[in-house]
Design a protein around this motif. Structure first.
Motif, mmCIF file in Angstrom:
data_model
loop_
_atom_site.group_PDB
_atom_site.id
_atom_site.type_symbol
_atom_site.label_atom_id
_atom_site.label_comp_id
_atom_site.label_asym_id
_atom_site.label_seq_id
_atom_site.Cartn_x
_atom_site.Cartn_y
_atom_site.Cartn_z
ATOM 1 N N VAL A 1 -9.230 5.055 -17.109
ATOM 2 C CA VAL A 1 -9.412 3.979 -16.136
ATOM 3 C C VAL A 1 -9.269 4.572 -14.740
ATOM 4 N N ILE A 2 -10.205 4.246 -13.886
ATOM 5 C CA ILE A 2 -10.113 4.616 -12.486
ATOM 6 C C ILE A 2 -9.753 3.340 -11.730
ATOM 7 N N ARG A 3 -8.551 3.312 -11.174
ATOM 8 C CA ARG A 3 -8.064 2.131 -10.456
ATOM 9 C C ARG A 3 -8.423 2.252 -8.981
ATOM 10 N N VAL A 4 -9.126 1.230 -8.484
ATOM 11 C CA VAL A 4 -9.582 1.200 -7.098
ATOM 12 C C VAL A 4 -8.952 -0.005 -6.414
ATOM 13 N N GLY A 5 -8.091 0.261 -5.444
ATOM 14 C CA GLY A 5 -7.542 -0.812 -4.625
ATOM 15 C C GLY A 5 -8.468 -1.051 -3.451
ATOM 16 N N VAL A 6 -8.755 -2.302 -3.174
ATOM 17 C CA VAL A 6 -9.648 -2.642 -2.069
ATOM 18 C C VAL A 6 -8.887 -3.542 -1.106
ATOM 19 N N CYS B 1 -7.052 -8.156 8.469
ATOM 20 C CA CYS B 1 -7.349 -7.402 9.697
ATOM 21 C C CYS B 1 -6.081 -7.213 10.533
ATOM 22 N N SER B 2 -4.948 -7.242 9.869
ATOM 23 C CA SER B 2 -3.652 -7.178 10.549
ATOM 24 C C SER B 2 -2.898 -5.915 10.122
ATOM 25 N N PRO B 3 -2.451 -5.110 11.070
ATOM 26 C CA PRO B 3 -1.692 -3.916 10.699
ATOM 27 C C PRO B 3 -0.458 -4.232 9.845
ATOM 28 N N LEU B 4 0.275 -5.278 10.189
ATOM 29 C CA LEU B 4 1.473 -5.617 9.427
ATOM 30 C C LEU B 4 1.120 -6.068 8.014
ATOM 31 N N GLN B 5 0.154 -6.978 7.886
ATOM 32 C CA GLN B 5 -0.232 -7.435 6.547
ATOM 33 C C GLN B 5 -0.846 -6.301 5.731
ATOM 34 N N ALA B 6 -1.655 -5.462 6.363
ATOM 35 C CA ALA B 6 -2.263 -4.332 5.648
ATOM 36 C C ALA B 6 -1.186 -3.373 5.148
ATOM 37 N N THR B 7 -0.176 -3.120 5.974
ATOM 38 C CA THR B 7 0.925 -2.236 5.586
ATOM 39 C C THR B 7 1.680 -2.801 4.389
ATOM 40 N N ASN B 8 2.042 -4.068 4.462
ATOM 41 C CA ASN B 8 2.752 -4.705 3.337
ATOM 42 C C ASN B 8 1.892 -4.731 2.082
ATOM 43 N N THR B 9 0.610 -5.004 2.268
ATOM 44 C CA THR B 9 -0.309 -5.083 1.126
ATOM 45 C C THR B 9 -0.486 -3.723 0.468
ATOM 46 N N VAL B 10 -0.693 -2.664 1.256
ATOM 47 C CA VAL B 10 -0.915 -1.347 0.657
ATOM 48 C C VAL B 10 0.344 -0.865 -0.060
ATOM 49 N N LYS B 11 1.509 -1.165 0.463
ATOM 50 C CA LYS B 11 2.751 -0.785 -0.224
ATOM 51 C C LYS B 11 2.855 -1.485 -1.576
ATOM 52 N N ARG B 12 2.525 -2.777 -1.603
ATOM 53 C CA ARG B 12 2.567 -3.537 -2.860
ATOM 54 C C ARG B 12 1.526 -3.003 -3.851
ATOM 55 N N VAL B 13 0.322 -2.705 -3.365
ATOM 56 C CA VAL B 13 -0.737 -2.191 -4.233
ATOM 57 C C VAL B 13 -0.337 -0.835 -4.815
#
Length: 178
Positions: free
Chosen positions: A18-23, A68-80
């Motif tokens: 499986v190749i997991r791709v986070g978007v 499109c938010s640095p804070l939300q993107a940061t929290n999201t990428v950490k969770r992903v």
């Protein structure tokens, strides 16, 4: 997606297949127009990929709203990274959000395919895991400068831009060669 198919089977464990791709895309917020189009494009590509043989591999894609938010993107990428454990992350569309997640993905040694950010800072930073699949500000500005200067005969210009990394880099990308 093509990059993930071509290069990442080597990153996935042989037994995993499986190749997991986070978007990370701005599905809400000021960049949602681009995020929704990006998601639709990826969905269309996945439909086509499903018709082909990937040598026993399959793609697993997880979409996340970065707004499109640095804070939300940061929290999201950490969770992903923690929960989904992607082999590659596609995103972000917005330059400031891309800059926010780049060091996190770099530290995790997860490839970031920049899907739409134009800021020069992203690829000039020296990150080893960040790849641009979208023209940067200078590449986008060059044809505009050529038309303005050569075809329209303009010798002066007023540049209006937003005070974001993308806006500033786009303005600089036009002003310097003009």
């Amino acid at each position: 997606i093509a990059f993930a198919i071509g290069a990442l089977p080597f990153a996935a464990a042989a037994q995993d297949k499986v190749i997991r791709v986070g978007v990370l895309m701005p599905i809400s917020g000021p960049g949602s127009y681009f995020g929704v189009m990006g998601k639709e494009g990826i969905d269309l590509a996945l439909e086509q990929v499903a018709k082909t043989n990937l040598n026993g591999y399959r793609l697993q894609v997880q979409y996340e709203d970065s707004a499109c938010s640095p804070l939300q993107a940061t929290n999201t990428v950490k969770r992903v990274l923690d929960q989904f454990k992607p082999h590659v992350v596609i995103g972000e569309e917005c330059s400031d959000a891309s800059l926010a997640i780049a060091p996190i993905l770099e530290q995790a040694k997860v490839v970031q395919l920049n899907a739409g950010s134009v800021t020069m800072k992203l690829t000039e930073s020296g990150y080893r895991y960040v790849f641009r699949i979208f023209p940067n500000a200078e590449q986008q500005s060059a044809p505009l400068v050529k038309v303005a200067y050569e075809k329209l005969g303009a010798r002066t210009a007023v540049i209006l831009h937003e005070k974001t990394n993308a806006g500033i880099d786009n303005a600089d990308g036009f002003e310097k060669p003009f």
